[in-house]
Design a protein around this motif. Structure first.
Motif, mmCIF file in Angstrom:
data_model
loop_
_atom_site.group_PDB
_atom_site.id
_atom_site.type_symbol
_atom_site.label_atom_id
_atom_site.label_comp_id
_atom_site.label_asym_id
_atom_site.label_seq_id
_atom_site.Cartn_x
_atom_site.Cartn_y
_atom_site.Cartn_z
ATOM 1 N N ILE A 39 43.093 44.677 48.347
ATOM 2 C CA ILE A 39 42.894 43.293 47.905
ATOM 3 C C ILE A 39 42.280 42.477 49.046
ATOM 4 C CG2 ILE A 39 44.069 41.170 47.186
ATOM 5 C CD1 ILE A 39 46.114 43.051 45.713
ATOM 6 N N ILE A 40 42.758 42.717 50.266
ATOM 7 C CA ILE A 40 42.198 42.037 51.443
ATOM 8 C C ILE A 40 40.723 42.394 51.590
ATOM 9 C CG2 ILE A 40 42.262 41.894 53.978
ATOM 10 C CD1 ILE A 40 45.324 42.361 53.770
ATOM 11 N N LEU A 41 40.401 43.683 51.455
ATOM 12 C CA LEU A 41 39.002 44.109 51.566
ATOM 13 C C LEU A 41 38.146 43.439 50.492
ATOM 14 C CD1 LEU A 41 39.163 47.952 52.296
ATOM 15 C CD2 LEU A 41 39.050 46.052 53.912
ATOM 16 N N LYS A 42 38.642 43.410 49.267
ATOM 17 C CA LYS A 42 37.893 42.784 48.165
ATOM 18 C C LYS A 42 37.638 41.316 48.477
ATOM 19 C CE LYS A 42 37.906 41.934 43.239
ATOM 20 N NZ LYS A 42 38.456 40.793 42.604
ATOM 21 N N ASN A 43 38.667 40.622 48.980
ATOM 22 C CA ASN A 43 38.525 39.200 49.301
ATOM 23 C C ASN A 43 37.561 38.953 50.460
ATOM 24 O OD1 ASN A 43 40.258 38.513 47.223
ATOM 25 N ND2 ASN A 43 42.063 38.445 48.547
ATOM 26 N N GLU A 65 53.693 51.605 36.826
ATOM 27 C CA GLU A 65 53.271 50.498 35.967
ATOM 28 C C GLU A 65 53.083 49.211 36.755
ATOM 29 O OE1 GLU A 65 56.217 50.606 32.869
ATOM 30 O OE2 GLU A 65 55.143 52.193 31.775
ATOM 31 N N SER A 66 53.902 49.000 37.778
ATOM 32 C CA SER A 66 53.745 47.801 38.612
ATOM 33 C C SER A 66 52.440 47.866 39.405
ATOM 34 C CB SER A 66 54.944 47.615 39.556
ATOM 35 O OG SER A 66 54.936 48.579 40.597
ATOM 36 N N LEU A 67 52.051 49.066 39.824
ATOM 37 C CA LEU A 67 50.767 49.239 40.523
ATOM 38 C C LEU A 67 49.610 48.902 39.592
ATOM 39 C CD1 LEU A 67 51.371 52.634 42.384
ATOM 40 C CD2 LEU A 67 51.611 50.329 43.313
ATOM 41 N N GLN A 68 49.688 49.385 38.355
ATOM 42 C CA GLN A 68 48.648 49.113 37.363
ATOM 43 C C GLN A 68 48.505 47.607 37.122
ATOM 44 O OE1 GLN A 68 46.579 51.379 35.892
ATOM 45 N NE2 GLN A 68 47.488 52.930 37.187
ATOM 46 N N LYS A 69 49.641 46.920 37.102
ATOM 47 C CA LYS A 69 49.637 45.468 36.876
ATOM 48 C C LYS A 69 48.943 44.749 38.042
ATOM 49 C CE LYS A 69 52.668 41.595 35.875
ATOM 50 N NZ LYS A 69 54.013 41.059 35.913
ATOM 51 N N ILE A 70 49.270 45.135 39.266
ATOM 52 C CA ILE A 70 48.648 44.523 40.454
ATOM 53 C C ILE A 70 47.139 44.759 40.439
ATOM 54 C CG2 ILE A 70 48.490 44.620 42.985
ATOM 55 C CD1 ILE A 70 51.508 45.428 42.949
ATOM 56 N N ILE A 71 46.747 45.961 40.090
ATOM 57 C CA ILE A 71 45.320 46.314 40.043
ATOM 58 C C ILE A 71 44.594 45.443 39.015
ATOM 59 C CG2 ILE A 71 43.702 48.143 39.338
ATOM 60 C CD1 ILE A 71 45.784 50.120 40.638
ATOM 61 N N LYS A 72 45.185 45.312 37.849
ATOM 62 C CA LYS A 72 44.567 44.519 36.768
ATOM 63 C C LYS A 72 44.496 43.042 37.167
ATOM 64 C CE LYS A 72 44.573 44.557 31.796
ATOM 65 N NZ LYS A 72 43.585 45.589 31.651
ATOM 66 N N GLU A 73 45.607 42.502 37.699
ATOM 67 C CA GLU A 73 45.651 41.088 38.084
ATOM 68 C C GLU A 73 44.622 40.751 39.162
ATOM 69 O OE1 GLU A 73 49.719 40.548 39.252
ATOM 70 O OE2 GLU A 73 50.415 40.224 37.189
ATOM 71 N N ASN A 74 44.304 41.726 39.998
ATOM 72 C CA ASN A 74 43.374 41.491 41.105
ATOM 73 C C ASN A 74 41.980 42.055 40.836
ATOM 74 O OD1 ASN A 74 44.947 40.203 43.493
ATOM 75 N ND2 ASN A 74 46.335 41.694 42.557
ATOM 76 N N GLN A 75 41.754 42.415 39.583
ATOM 77 C CA GLN A 75 40.447 42.891 39.121
ATOM 78 C C GLN A 75 39.903 44.021 40.006
ATOM 79 O OE1 GLN A 75 38.483 39.091 39.143
ATOM 80 N NE2 GLN A 75 39.135 38.633 37.051
ATOM 81 N N LEU A 76 40.753 45.011 40.211
ATOM 82 C CA LEU A 76 40.371 46.185 40.994
ATOM 83 C C LEU A 76 40.125 47.412 40.108
ATOM 84 C CD1 LEU A 76 42.866 45.851 43.991
ATOM 85 C CD2 LEU A 76 40.386 45.579 44.087
ATOM 86 N N ASP A 77 40.175 47.223 38.794
ATOM 87 C CA ASP A 77 40.042 48.338 37.845
ATOM 88 C C ASP A 77 38.795 49.179 38.107
ATOM 89 O OD1 ASP A 77 40.971 45.716 36.618
ATOM 90 O OD2 ASP A 77 41.932 47.149 35.269
ATOM 91 N N ASN A 147 47.263 43.875 57.012
ATOM 92 C CA ASN A 147 46.128 43.262 57.711
ATOM 93 C C ASN A 147 45.555 44.212 58.749
ATOM 94 O OD1 ASN A 147 45.881 40.615 56.465
ATOM 95 N ND2 ASN A 147 47.889 40.208 57.344
ATOM 96 N N ASP A 148 46.445 44.892 59.465
ATOM 97 C CA ASP A 148 45.991 45.865 60.463
ATOM 98 C C ASP A 148 45.282 47.038 59.771
ATOM 99 O OD1 ASP A 148 45.857 46.657 63.253
ATOM 100 O OD2 ASP A 148 47.261 48.258 62.737
ATOM 101 N N ALA A 149 45.837 47.487 58.651
ATOM 102 C CA ALA A 149 45.207 48.579 57.896
ATOM 103 C C ALA A 149 43.812 48.167 57.426
ATOM 104 C CB ALA A 149 46.080 48.975 56.704
#
Length: 193
Positions: A39-43, A65-77, A147-149
């Motif tokens: 998400i940081i990289l995308k931003n 399922e929680s991972l899938q939700k985070i991915i969808k919410e952050n438009q990483l699909d 952030n370090d990653a």
């Protein structure tokens, strides 16, 4: 690691800025932290792709399922592919087609997949403190620090092709000299003599 089996297939071109996660999808593997890193990289408008290989146990279905939700919410699909489990014989092709193998599992046990990836001349990014002093610090981030990653990934992405090749060859050599079956056999023979 069987370095005769785990070796780069040079007929496969590594996709630029491609990441590979290989392992069981469970909280201990910290795939959620990897996704937060992405998400940081995308931003920051950094181009990347992630392939996730591995299944999950019934007890970890909610985590998946929680991972899938985070991915969808952050438009990483469109940036993350889940392949599920794959046959063992296809693993070398996966390592060979990705630039960087990522492992966010906490220190305490050394994940063999790190060495398999290195043997296949994939660069790695890991937080395991057991690697400190073994490989270049560029490929080790502070455990749990997204952030370090992210900063490490950006640095690795920005390496020149020649630098990436030099590092990947050094990583393979490191595995051959310290974690290969040949190395293990020599050690056993010395002990038994």
């Amino acid at each position: 690691v069987d370095t005769d089996f785990f070796k780069n297939n040079h007929s496969i071109v590594k996709k630029k800025n491609s990441l590979l996660f290989l392992g069981r999808i469970s909280p201990v593997k910290c795939l959620d932290l990897l996704i937060e890193t992405l998400i940081i990289l995308k931003n920051r408008n950094i181009n990347f792709s992630l392939t996730v290989v591995g299944g999950y146990l019934d007890k970890d279905k909610n985590y998946f399922e929680s991972l899938q939700k985070i991915i969808k919410e952050n438009q990483l699909d469109d940036k993350i592919d889940f392949l599920g489990s794959v046959p063992y014989k296809k693993i070398v092709s996966l390592y060979s087609s990705h630039e960087i193998f990522v492992n966010f599992t906490p220190s305490g046990s050394m994940d063999k997949t790190i060495f398999e990836a290195m043997a296949c001349e994939s660069l790695i990014l890991a937080s395991n403190r057991g690697l400190i002093g073994q490989i270049d610090n560029l490929f080790i981030f502070k455990e749990g620090n997204i952030n370090d990653a992210a900063n490490h990934l950006i640095k690795i992405f920005s390496l020149k092709e020649e630098e990436k090749n030099n590092y990947s060859q050094k990583m393979r050599l490191f595995v051959q000299n310290n974690h290969s079956l040949d190395f293990l056999m020599e050690k056993i023979i010395k002990i038994l003599q």
